[in-house]
Design a protein around this motif. Structure first.
Motif, mmCIF file in Angstrom:
data_model
loop_
_atom_site.group_PDB
_atom_site.id
_atom_site.type_symbol
_atom_site.label_atom_id
_atom_site.label_comp_id
_atom_site.label_asym_id
_atom_site.label_seq_id
_atom_site.Cartn_x
_atom_site.Cartn_y
_atom_site.Cartn_z
ATOM 1 N N ALA A 499 -22.520 22.855 32.711
ATOM 2 C CA ALA A 499 -23.438 23.963 32.949
ATOM 3 C C ALA A 499 -22.961 25.232 32.247
ATOM 4 O O ALA A 499 -23.748 25.949 31.622
ATOM 5 C CB ALA A 499 -23.590 24.206 34.448
ATOM 6 N N ALA A 500 -21.655 25.505 32.344
ATOM 7 C CA ALA A 500 -21.106 26.710 31.724
ATOM 8 C C ALA A 500 -21.254 26.659 30.209
ATOM 9 O O ALA A 500 -21.645 27.646 29.563
ATOM 10 C CB ALA A 500 -19.647 26.880 32.120
ATOM 11 N N ASN A 501 -20.945 25.520 29.595
ATOM 12 C CA ASN A 501 -21.098 25.395 28.148
ATOM 13 C C ASN A 501 -22.565 25.442 27.726
ATOM 14 O O ASN A 501 -22.891 25.913 26.628
ATOM 15 C CB ASN A 501 -20.454 24.089 27.666
ATOM 16 C CG ASN A 501 -18.947 24.212 27.542
ATOM 17 O OD1 ASN A 501 -18.429 25.242 27.110
ATOM 18 N ND2 ASN A 501 -18.219 23.164 27.937
ATOM 19 N N ALA A 502 -23.439 24.966 28.600
ATOM 20 C CA ALA A 502 -24.874 25.026 28.297
ATOM 21 C C ALA A 502 -25.342 26.476 28.206
ATOM 22 O O ALA A 502 -26.149 26.832 27.340
ATOM 23 C CB ALA A 502 -25.671 24.270 29.358
ATOM 24 N N LEU A 503 -24.826 27.312 29.094
ATOM 25 C CA LEU A 503 -25.159 28.737 29.036
ATOM 26 C C LEU A 503 -24.665 29.354 27.732
ATOM 27 O O LEU A 503 -25.376 30.141 27.089
ATOM 28 C CB LEU A 503 -24.555 29.478 30.230
ATOM 29 C CG LEU A 503 -25.159 29.179 31.605
ATOM 30 C CD1 LEU A 503 -24.396 29.932 32.693
ATOM 31 C CD2 LEU A 503 -26.626 29.573 31.640
ATOM 32 N N LEU A 504 -23.448 28.996 27.350
ATOM 33 C CA LEU A 504 -22.914 29.496 26.083
ATOM 34 C C LEU A 504 -23.776 29.033 24.904
ATOM 35 O O LEU A 504 -24.100 29.817 23.995
ATOM 36 C CB LEU A 504 -21.479 29.011 25.891
ATOM 37 C CG LEU A 504 -20.369 29.774 26.626
ATOM 38 C CD1 LEU A 504 -19.044 29.040 26.479
ATOM 39 C CD2 LEU A 504 -20.262 31.195 26.095
ATOM 40 N N GLY A 505 -24.150 27.780 24.914
ATOM 41 C CA GLY A 505 -24.958 27.242 23.827
ATOM 42 C C GLY A 505 -26.327 27.894 23.747
ATOM 43 O O GLY A 505 -26.836 28.164 22.646
ATOM 44 N N SER A 612 -33.002 24.801 26.327
ATOM 45 C CA SER A 612 -33.142 23.356 26.542
ATOM 46 C C SER A 612 -31.824 22.715 26.963
ATOM 47 O O SER A 612 -31.809 21.784 27.792
ATOM 48 C CB SER A 612 -33.675 22.691 25.267
ATOM 49 O OG SER A 612 -32.784 22.921 24.172
ATOM 50 N N ALA A 613 -30.688 23.203 26.423
ATOM 51 C CA ALA A 613 -29.392 22.654 26.827
ATOM 52 C C ALA A 613 -29.126 22.916 28.299
ATOM 53 O O ALA A 613 -28.499 22.105 28.994
ATOM 54 C CB ALA A 613 -28.280 23.260 25.966
ATOM 55 N N VAL A 614 -29.605 24.053 28.795
ATOM 56 C CA VAL A 614 -29.412 24.405 30.211
ATOM 57 C C VAL A 614 -30.233 23.473 31.092
ATOM 58 O O VAL A 614 -29.745 22.957 32.107
ATOM 59 C CB VAL A 614 -29.800 25.880 30.452
ATOM 60 C CG1 VAL A 614 -29.654 26.234 31.938
ATOM 61 C CG2 VAL A 614 -28.930 26.800 29.606
ATOM 62 N N THR A 615 -31.491 23.248 30.731
ATOM 63 C CA THR A 615 -32.317 22.353 31.534
ATOM 64 C C THR A 615 -31.830 20.905 31.425
ATOM 65 O O THR A 615 -31.921 20.143 32.387
ATOM 66 C CB THR A 615 -33.788 22.443 31.091
ATOM 67 O OG1 THR A 615 -33.874 22.190 29.680
ATOM 68 C CG2 THR A 615 -34.343 23.831 31.369
ATOM 69 N N ASP A 616 -31.293 20.524 30.234
ATOM 70 C CA ASP A 616 -30.737 19.176 30.085
ATOM 71 C C ASP A 616 -29.517 18.978 30.976
ATOM 72 O O ASP A 616 -29.199 17.833 31.362
ATOM 73 C CB ASP A 616 -30.339 18.924 28.626
ATOM 74 C CG ASP A 616 -31.551 18.804 27.711
ATOM 75 O OD1 ASP A 616 -32.664 18.597 28.240
ATOM 76 O OD2 ASP A 616 -31.383 18.944 26.479
ATOM 77 N N ALA A 617 -28.843 20.088 31.325
ATOM 78 C CA ALA A 617 -27.676 20.010 32.200
ATOM 79 C C ALA A 617 -28.071 19.926 33.672
ATOM 80 O O ALA A 617 -27.197 19.950 34.553
ATOM 81 C CB ALA A 617 -26.770 21.220 31.961
ATOM 82 N N GLY A 618 -29.367 19.851 33.949
ATOM 83 C CA GLY A 618 -29.834 19.711 35.330
ATOM 84 C C GLY A 618 -30.140 21.022 36.020
ATOM 85 O O GLY A 618 -30.397 21.042 37.228
ATOM 86 N N LEU A 619 -30.144 22.119 35.288
ATOM 87 C CA LEU A 619 -30.422 23.428 35.876
ATOM 88 C C LEU A 619 -31.896 23.781 35.669
ATOM 89 O O LEU A 619 -32.537 23.315 34.729
ATOM 90 C CB LEU A 619 -29.531 24.492 35.240
ATOM 91 C CG LEU A 619 -28.023 24.248 35.321
ATOM 92 C CD1 LEU A 619 -27.275 25.310 34.536
ATOM 93 C CD2 LEU A 619 -27.554 24.245 36.774
ATOM 94 N N GLN A 620 -32.405 24.616 36.542
ATOM 95 C CA GLN A 620 -33.781 25.085 36.436
ATOM 96 C C GLN A 620 -33.785 26.524 35.939
ATOM 97 O O GLN A 620 -32.936 27.331 36.339
ATOM 98 C CB GLN A 620 -34.492 25.007 37.791
ATOM 99 C CG GLN A 620 -34.651 23.588 38.312
ATOM 100 C CD GLN A 620 -35.348 23.548 39.656
ATOM 101 O OE1 GLN A 620 -35.349 24.533 40.393
ATOM 102 N NE2 GLN A 620 -35.924 22.395 39.995
ATOM 103 N N VAL A 621 -34.736 26.858 35.083
ATOM 104 C CA VAL A 621 -34.800 28.210 34.521
ATOM 105 C C VAL A 621 -36.206 28.772 34.663
ATOM 106 O O VAL A 621 -37.198 28.037 34.593
ATOM 107 C CB VAL A 621 -34.374 28.230 33.038
ATOM 108 C CG1 VAL A 621 -32.931 27.765 32.889
ATOM 109 C CG2 VAL A 621 -35.300 27.382 32.192
ATOM 110 N N VAL A 622 -36.283 30.079 34.879
ATOM 111 C CA VAL A 622 -37.545 30.816 34.887
ATOM 112 C C VAL A 622 -37.339 32.068 34.055
ATOM 113 O O VAL A 622 -36.414 32.846 34.314
ATOM 114 C CB VAL A 622 -37.991 31.208 36.313
ATOM 115 C CG1 VAL A 622 -39.303 31.983 36.259
ATOM 116 C CG2 VAL A 622 -38.128 29.982 37.197
ATOM 117 N N VAL A 623 -38.178 32.258 33.048
ATOM 118 C CA VAL A 623 -38.102 33.449 32.198
ATOM 119 C C VAL A 623 -39.002 34.523 32.802
ATOM 120 O O VAL A 623 -40.185 34.272 33.079
ATOM 121 C CB VAL A 623 -38.545 33.135 30.757
ATOM 122 C CG1 VAL A 623 -38.462 34.384 29.879
ATOM 123 C CG2 VAL A 623 -37.673 32.020 30.170
#
Length: 818
Positions: A499-505, A612-623
């Motif tokens: 998850a942390a690396n997904a945020l960085l990416g 997309s990397a964040v959602t692929d990591a199983g996290l949910q996002v709302v802009v």
């Protein structure tokens, strides 16, 4: 209803002084509450309740206020240059002022993402001077120019310098007309603290000597404060104009100062009651509504137009009864009993017309409908007690002194003659009149179906105001707001390295995303990982982070992410609290963007791709952004247009049919009373199309206006016609007398109402101007419908029932009032 009106009429006849005293006491109570009235100018208040709204609320609740900043626009004017040594000195002065203003104590610490609390266009040059061992504050013009020239020769350094300069920045000549200073505030402070800080800084800058440069301070709370000041300064002027116009019209109509004074007194009392009710319904007490917004501020003008109707009808009927030979007390009683029934129904349908706005997905429009409904009810109570009671008391004294002289009725002057001509169409050519109306309605409906729906926050900013000029200057010099931010709400387990690396990416992917601000390809983003990266720049903290699995660039597969967050929180608790919750299950990313309202949707789609990397990591996002909420408000407004109109028409029709069914067992009269208003909706929509007007936050209430204004006109005509059918021998005579007497009162009512609303064309806000135009059209069309269309319908209806022998025989000998 008749029993209640009878008691009120008795009180007005026998105890007018007590009725007036009761009004005074109630007004005093409401006046206390009205003094607490507040106004919210935040445009996001128009956003509907949705996933975006919930995300926005969560961000505020879990992370405090969004990171705030104040922008200072420094303009050297045509041919001027902020990259001069004088510009450098001014930039340093502004930075020093920000640091020394006590209310700006919650400045964002410099260590967040390596960005300082106060950013100026001259900051790169100052740093270069400091590296040379030169104090920027004492650098002479020669040293400054040489340093600047060397930096402009380096593309990377030149791009860094130009990030806060106007669009005319020329690296070759080293000139730019304008520059920005951005003062970053701590987003975890309350809105009131941020407002205090912004306003204090604005005042401090206003006291500086900035000769040779135009300096404007701009921020969210400064914007709201100045916009509210503009509106509050303008509204009394508009009200004053409305009152003056109504005074003139009423005096021409009544030719008696006391009648004019009673109508105006009733309006003032009505406005006090309305504001008191709004405060009681608001968040400080019952919590049913929010505080007043930009559109709610125009309620007093609205009530001036609607409320005077009650006074005119009561006064006209009182005069008619006095002219027929009744003494003042009995005339007051008769006015309440006869007109009161129509006023009750008019009040109910008008309230229904505005209360149907509660189905709107936009909170300010819902609240607006509730506030106006409360104001209409207040106007009914106030005028029903005030006008006949005070009129009776005044005339009693004149009778006692022997100076009493009945005032002339509308039939004695030009209004009666005009309405006689209008009545002739209903008598002689009712079918021709209705056929013409049908053709006009079809054409108007076709045009009205083409009216577009718009929502632009700039429409709510007076272009000639200080706020409007600053926004225009920012658009001209910098191409838009450079303080725009877009938030991303992230939900899920944030303690895993993935998850942390997904945020960085995701943040790295935003480096080349259109409308995301960046410096040398590095996006300007605040998030949990940027906080950790900034803290890791410190050697001591960097070593501890490395031991836990973060090397400054990425998280190791076995990194102890939870421990990394804890260490960051110990080192910078406020920074972590602004982007990461205590449970480590919710995070916020704050992205500096430049999309504006036009590109907000495209920016959201691009950010979703970056995440997309964040959602692929199983996290949910709302802009989330204010502009996205504006767009959502526009969609909601568009969807609610037809639904709102249909509900308004259906409910009002149900009320009218029910009333005439219960009272007279003639439900068709309820349908007839609605016909003009239904036509008016189409006429107004068609006129909007012809004039190039659109549906927006204010003009969207056209159906409510058509019902709220038009139905009472129809009710008065229908109610009086049923009376005149019992008083006169023929249908033609009954319709003629109805149009002459009640129609004459409607002309005076429509004229004053149109004048009350017409002053809005002088408002500085475009939506208010359009609202004034549309309302004036609605009033004129409603009068036409009531004076021509409805009498034609009533004539045909009565003749048909007469032919069937279903009309009641006259209850009294033929009498011509007055």
């Amino acid at each position: 209803m008749n029993a209640v009106l009878g008691r009120v009429a008795t009180a007005v006849e026998r105890m007018p002084a007590i009725a007036l005293a009761t009004l005074i006491v109630i007004t005093g109570v409401f006046g206390v509450f009205a003094s607490e009235q507040q106004t919210d100018t935040d445009m996001t208040a128009f956003a509907p309740e949705s996933e975006l709204a919930q995300a926005h609320a969560r961000i505020a609740d879990e992370f405090g206020q969004a990171a705030a900043s104040v922008q200072v626009i420094v303009d050297a004017g045509d041919g001027g240059d902020v990259l001069s040594s004088d510009g450098l000195a001014l930039a340093q002065l502004l930075a020093a002022t920000a640091s020394s203003t006590s209310q700006l104590a919650p400045l964002l610490p410099d260590d967040n993402n390596g960005t300082p609390s106060v950013i100026t266009w001259s900051l790169p040059v100052e740093r270069a001077l400091a590296q040379q061992g030169v104090d920027p504050a004492s650098a002479d013009a020669t040293t400054y120019d040489a340093t600047l020239s060397a930096m402009l020769a380096d593309p990377a350094a030149s791009a860094q310098i130009g990030s806060l300069l106007s669009d005319d920045f020329d690296a070759a000549s080293g000139t730019a007309r304008a520059g920005l200073v951005i003062v970053r505030l701590n987003g975890t402070d309350s809105a009131s603290e941020l407002a205090t800080a912004e306003l204090a800084f604005r005042d401090a800058v206003d006291d500086l000597d900035t000769s040779g440069f135009q300096v404007n301070v701009f921020g969210e709370h400064i914007f709201a404060d100045e916009l509210l000041s503009e509106i509050e300064a303008e509204m009394p002027v508009l009200l004053a104009i409305a009152f003056l116009l109504i005074i003139a019209i009423l005096f021409i109509t009544y030719r008696r100062i006391s009648d004019v004074a009673l109508g105006l007194a009733g309006l003032i009392v009505t406005i006090v009651w309305t504001y008191g009710i709004a405060v009681l319904l608001g968040p400080s007490y019952l919590g049913i509504t929010g505080v007043m917004t930009q559109i709610s501020i125009m309620i007093p003008v609205l009530l001036v137009g609607l409320g005077i109707d009650f006074a005119i009808h009561l006064t006209s009927r009182y005069r008619e009864e006095v002219a027929a030979g009744r003494m003042p007390p009995q005339a007051a009683h008769k006015a309440v009993v006869s007109v009161g029934g129509a006023l009750v129904l008019a009040t109910i349908t008008t309230m229904v017309g505005f209360l149907t706005n509660i189905v709107s997905p936009l909170p300010p429009i819902r609240d607006f409908g509730i506030f106006v409904a409360g104001g209409v009810f207040s106007a009914f109570i106030v005028m029903l007690l005030l006008v006949p009671s005070a009129r009776s008391l005044i005339d009693r004294r004149r009778v006692a002194k022997g100076t009493y002289k009945p005032a002339a009725t509308g039939t004695d002057r030009g209004l009666g003659k005009v309405m006689v001509r209008a009545a002739s169409l209903a008598e002689r050519r009712p079918r021709w009149t209705l056929a013409t109306a049908a053709v006009v309605t079809v054409i108007a409906a076709i045009g009205g179906s083409q009216v577009s729906t718009t929502f632009n926050q700039d429409d709510f900013v007076p272009p000639d105001s200080n706020v409007g000029l600053v926004l225009a200057s920012m658009q001209e010099l910098f191409g838009g707001d450079l303080d725009e931010t877009t938030n991303v709400l992230v939900d899920g387990d944030l303690t895993s390295p993935v998850a942390a690396n997904a945020l960085l990416g995701a943040q790295q992917a935003m480096g080349d995303t259109p409308n995301v601000r960046s410096t040398s390809g590095r996006p300007q983003v605040d998030s949990p990982v940027t906080v950790v990266a900034a803290l890791a720049a410190d050697p001591m903290l960097g070593e501890q982070f490395a031991q836990l699995g973060f090397d400054g660039e990425s998280f190791a597969d076995d990194a102890e992410v939870a421990a990394i967050w804890d260490l960051a929180e110990q080192a910078a608790p406020q920074l972590v609290a602004s982007v990461l919750d205590a449970d480590r299950t919710t995070a916020r990313m704050v992205i500096a963007t430049t999309a504006g309202q036009q590109q907000a949707t495209a920016l959201r789609d691009n950010l979703i791709d970056d995440l997309s990397a964040v959602t692929d990591a199983g996290l949910q996002v709302v802009v989330v952004s204010d502009f996205l909420r504006f767009e959502e408000a526009l969609d909601a407004l568009t969807e609610s247009q037809t639904r709102g109109m249909l509900i308004t028409l259906a409910v009002a029709l149900l009320v009218l049919v029910g009333f005439f069914t219960l009272r007279m067992r003639t439900p068709m009269l309820g349908v007839i009373a609605m016909i003009p208003s239904a036509l008016v909706v189409a006429w107004v929509a068609g006129s909007m199309w012809a004039l190039g007007l659109s549906f927006n936050m204010m003009t969207a209430m056209v159906a409510s206006l058509a019902i709220g204004i038009g139905v009472p006109y129809g009710i008065h005509i229908t109610n009086r016609f049923t009376e005149d059918l019992q008083r006169y021998d023929t249908v033609d005579e009954a319709i003629r007398q109805t149009v002459v007497h009640t129609g004459g009162a409607l002309v005076g009512s429509a004229t004053t109402t149109a004048a009350g609303f017409g002053v809005l064309v002088f408002a500085s806000l475009v939506p208010m101007q359009q609202f004034g135009i549309i309302t004036a059209m609605t009033i004129i069309y409603s009068l036409i419908g009531a004076a021509l269309i409805e009498p034609a319908c009533l004539t045909l209806w009565a003749r048909r029932r007469e032919a069937r022998g279903q009309l009641r025989a006259p209850a009294a000998p033929h009498v011509t009032p007055g």
